[in-house]
Design a protein around this motif. Structure first.
Motif, PDB file in Angstrom:
ATOM      1  N   VAL A  94     -20.941  40.187  58.321  1.00  0.00           N
ATOM      2  CA  VAL A  94     -19.748  40.580  57.566  1.00  0.00           C
ATOM      3  C   VAL A  94     -20.150  41.109  56.194  1.00  0.00           C
ATOM      4  CG1 VAL A  94     -17.659  39.720  56.435  1.00  0.00           C
ATOM      5  CG2 VAL A  94     -18.151  39.067  58.793  1.00  0.00           C
ATOM      6  N   ALA A  95     -21.021  40.378  55.497  1.00  0.00           N
ATOM      7  CA  ALA A  95     -21.457  40.811  54.165  1.00  0.00           C
ATOM      8  C   ALA A  95     -22.157  42.160  54.231  1.00  0.00           C
ATOM      9  CB  ALA A  95     -22.384  39.761  53.563  1.00  0.00           C
ATOM     10  N   TRP A  96     -23.010  42.337  55.225  1.00  0.00           N
ATOM     11  CA  TRP A  96     -23.737  43.599  55.384  1.00  0.00           C
ATOM     12  C   TRP A  96     -22.778  44.748  55.703  1.00  0.00           C
ATOM     13  CZ3 TRP A  96     -24.427  46.858  59.664  1.00  0.00           C
ATOM     14  CH2 TRP A  96     -25.468  47.786  59.577  1.00  0.00           C
ATOM     15  N   GLN A  97     -21.832  44.504  56.615  1.00  0.00           N
ATOM     16  CA  GLN A  97     -20.934  45.577  57.053  1.00  0.00           C
ATOM     17  C   GLN A  97     -19.969  45.995  55.948  1.00  0.00           C
ATOM     18  OE1 GLN A  97     -20.678  47.559  60.031  1.00  0.00           O
ATOM     19  NE2 GLN A  97     -19.459  48.591  58.451  1.00  0.00           N
ATOM     20  N   VAL A  98     -19.438  45.058  55.167  1.00  0.00           N
ATOM     21  CA  VAL A  98     -18.481  45.469  54.135  1.00  0.00           C
ATOM     22  C   VAL A  98     -19.188  46.257  53.035  1.00  0.00           C
ATOM     23  CG1 VAL A  98     -16.868  43.609  54.654  1.00  0.00           C
ATOM     24  CG2 VAL A  98     -18.562  43.289  52.839  1.00  0.00           C
ATOM     25  N   THR A  99     -20.439  45.918  52.755  1.00  0.00           N
ATOM     26  CA  THR A  99     -21.210  46.714  51.801  1.00  0.00           C
ATOM     27  C   THR A  99     -21.437  48.114  52.343  1.00  0.00           C
ATOM     28  OG1 THR A  99     -22.316  44.738  50.935  1.00  0.00           O
ATOM     29  CG2 THR A  99     -23.393  46.856  50.535  1.00  0.00           C
ATOM     30  N   VAL A 145     -17.572  44.244  45.612  1.00  0.00           N
ATOM     31  CA  VAL A 145     -17.824  45.140  46.747  1.00  0.00           C
ATOM     32  C   VAL A 145     -16.511  45.544  47.398  1.00  0.00           C
ATOM     33  CG1 VAL A 145     -18.958  45.348  48.998  1.00  0.00           C
ATOM     34  CG2 VAL A 145     -20.092  44.109  47.135  1.00  0.00           C
ATOM     35  N   ILE A 146     -15.568  44.603  47.492  1.00  0.00           N
ATOM     36  CA  ILE A 146     -14.228  44.856  48.011  1.00  0.00           C
ATOM     37  C   ILE A 146     -13.228  44.230  47.045  1.00  0.00           C
ATOM     38  CG2 ILE A 146     -15.112  44.853  50.373  1.00  0.00           C
ATOM     39  CD1 ILE A 146     -13.806  42.119  50.782  1.00  0.00           C
ATOM     40  N   LYS A 147     -11.965  44.603  47.189  1.00  0.00           N
ATOM     41  CA  LYS A 147     -10.960  44.082  46.262  1.00  0.00           C
ATOM     42  C   LYS A 147     -10.201  42.883  46.827  1.00  0.00           C
ATOM     43  CE  LYS A 147     -10.342  48.521  43.956  1.00  0.00           C
ATOM     44  NZ  LYS A 147      -9.383  49.602  43.568  1.00  0.00           N
ATOM     45  N   ALA A 148      -9.980  42.869  48.131  1.00  0.00           N
ATOM     46  CA  ALA A 148      -9.217  41.794  48.761  1.00  0.00           C
ATOM     47  C   ALA A 148      -9.502  41.842  50.254  1.00  0.00           C
ATOM     48  CB  ALA A 148      -7.725  41.947  48.489  1.00  0.00           C
ATOM     49  N   TYR A 149      -8.984  40.855  50.978  1.00  0.00           N
ATOM     50  CA  TYR A 149      -9.186  40.849  52.429  1.00  0.00           C
ATOM     51  C   TYR A 149      -7.935  40.336  53.124  1.00  0.00           C
ATOM     52  CZ  TYR A 149     -10.211  35.816  51.851  1.00  0.00           C
ATOM     53  OH  TYR A 149     -10.146  34.476  51.538  1.00  0.00           O
ATOM     54  N   GLY A 150      -7.912  40.531  54.446  1.00  0.00           N
ATOM     55  CA  GLY A 150      -6.780  40.093  55.246  1.00  0.00           C
ATOM     56  C   GLY A 150      -7.213  39.886  56.679  1.00  0.00           C
TER      57      GLY A 150
END
Length: 298
Positions: A94-99, A145-150
């Motif tokens: 997850v960390a790798w993919q969102v980056t 890296v991201i602002k928010a999640y859902g």
């Protein structure tokens, strides 16, 4: 708050062209995923986001395009078995993919949705799968890296695998009271009317999400284009006089209590403009919504 129309890119044949069209006609949100358009949707959106800096974007993590899977395996972020399964929410991946998604989009996504966490997962294991993913997403938020999640799900709510209270509790567990869980996405249409019927009675995911301060994104509002064949002209006239069946169906979704955004896939400017008008009208009355749910069932 009145719902807004956003572009959903799942069915877009030309993501860049369709997003440019929607943005030029006033769209303020585009939704995509790492696996859309054979893994190329995020790259296609990058120049659109440069040209329209106020356009917000959400993407998803979970499903793995084949080429991404091979890259992730070489990078040690996926096992070959996970790559073959085509879906993974392990925190490292997850960390790798969102980056990777942020780099491909050219900016930090406004929301990253956990994509169908119930996929190929025993019901009893979904909670810990979500918690592990939320931990990684909270860290990505803290790093900018991201602002928010859902959470974007097709059947997670409808099958009772989890509810909004479960998600909020996991977000608090992962990120504390100032967690970054901000939205849910689920199918809402005249085919998937159960959330609307429940909301009219003050129950269910739409009401619970609104109470928790979460945005609700309605996916597949025309059920893959099948709605015009299901909503006759007489019913469309009852819902919104003078409208087409598709416009009437969109008005129903946009009027459901708690809906923040209606995601439509189209590359046709006329269809977009008419859909935006249907979504932007004053909400239908609850009495009328009840009549629709009575006629079509929930």
């Amino acid at each position: 708050m009145r719902a807004r129309l956003g572009l959903g890119t799942y069915r877009c044949r030309d993501v860049r062209r369709d997003a440019m069209m929607a943005a030029s006609l006033g769209a303020d949100w585009v939704d995509t995923a790492a696996n859309y358009s054979h893994g190329q949707a995020e790259n296609a959106l990058a120049p659109v986001l440069v040209r329209h800096p106020d356009l917000k974007v959400s993407t998803k993590v979970g499903f793995i395009p084949a080429d991404t899977g091979r890259i992730a395996v070489r990078a040690g972020m996926l096992t070959p078995a996970d790559a073959r399964r085509g879906h993974c929410l392990a925190p490292g991946y997850v960390a790798w993919q969102v980056t990777r998604s942020a780099r491909r989009l050219g900016r930090a996504p406004d929301i990253v949705f956990v994509h169908n966490p119930e996929h190929d997962c025993p019901p009893g294991a979904v909670t810990e799968r979500l918690y592990a993913a939320f931990l990684a997403l909270e860290e990505a938020c803290n790093q900018g890296v991201i602002k928010a999640y859902g959470v974007a799900t097709w059947r997670g709510f409808s099958s009772g695998v989890f509810d909004v209270a479960d998600l909020v509790a996991l977000a608090v567990r992962a990120g504390g009271l100032n967690h970054h869980l901000s939205a849910v996405q689920l199918p809402v249409s005249v085919v998937h009317l159960a959330p609307v019927g429940l909301a009219l009675d003050g129950l269910g995911v739409l009401v619970e999400a609104a109470s928790a301060g979460l945005e609700v994104f309605a996916s597949a509002p025309l059920h893959g284009g099948e709605i015009p064949d299901m909503v006759g002209l007489e019913l469309a006239e009852l819902i919104t006089p003078g409208s087409t069946p598709a416009e009437a169906a969109l008005a129903v979704v946009a009027s459901a209590p708690g809906i923040s955004r209606v995601l439509l896939s189209t590359g046709n400017p006329q269809h977009w403009s008419r859909a935006a008008d249907a979504v932007g009208r004053a909400p239908l009355s609850q009495d009328l919504l009840r009549k629709v749910t009575d006629v079509l069932g929930t």
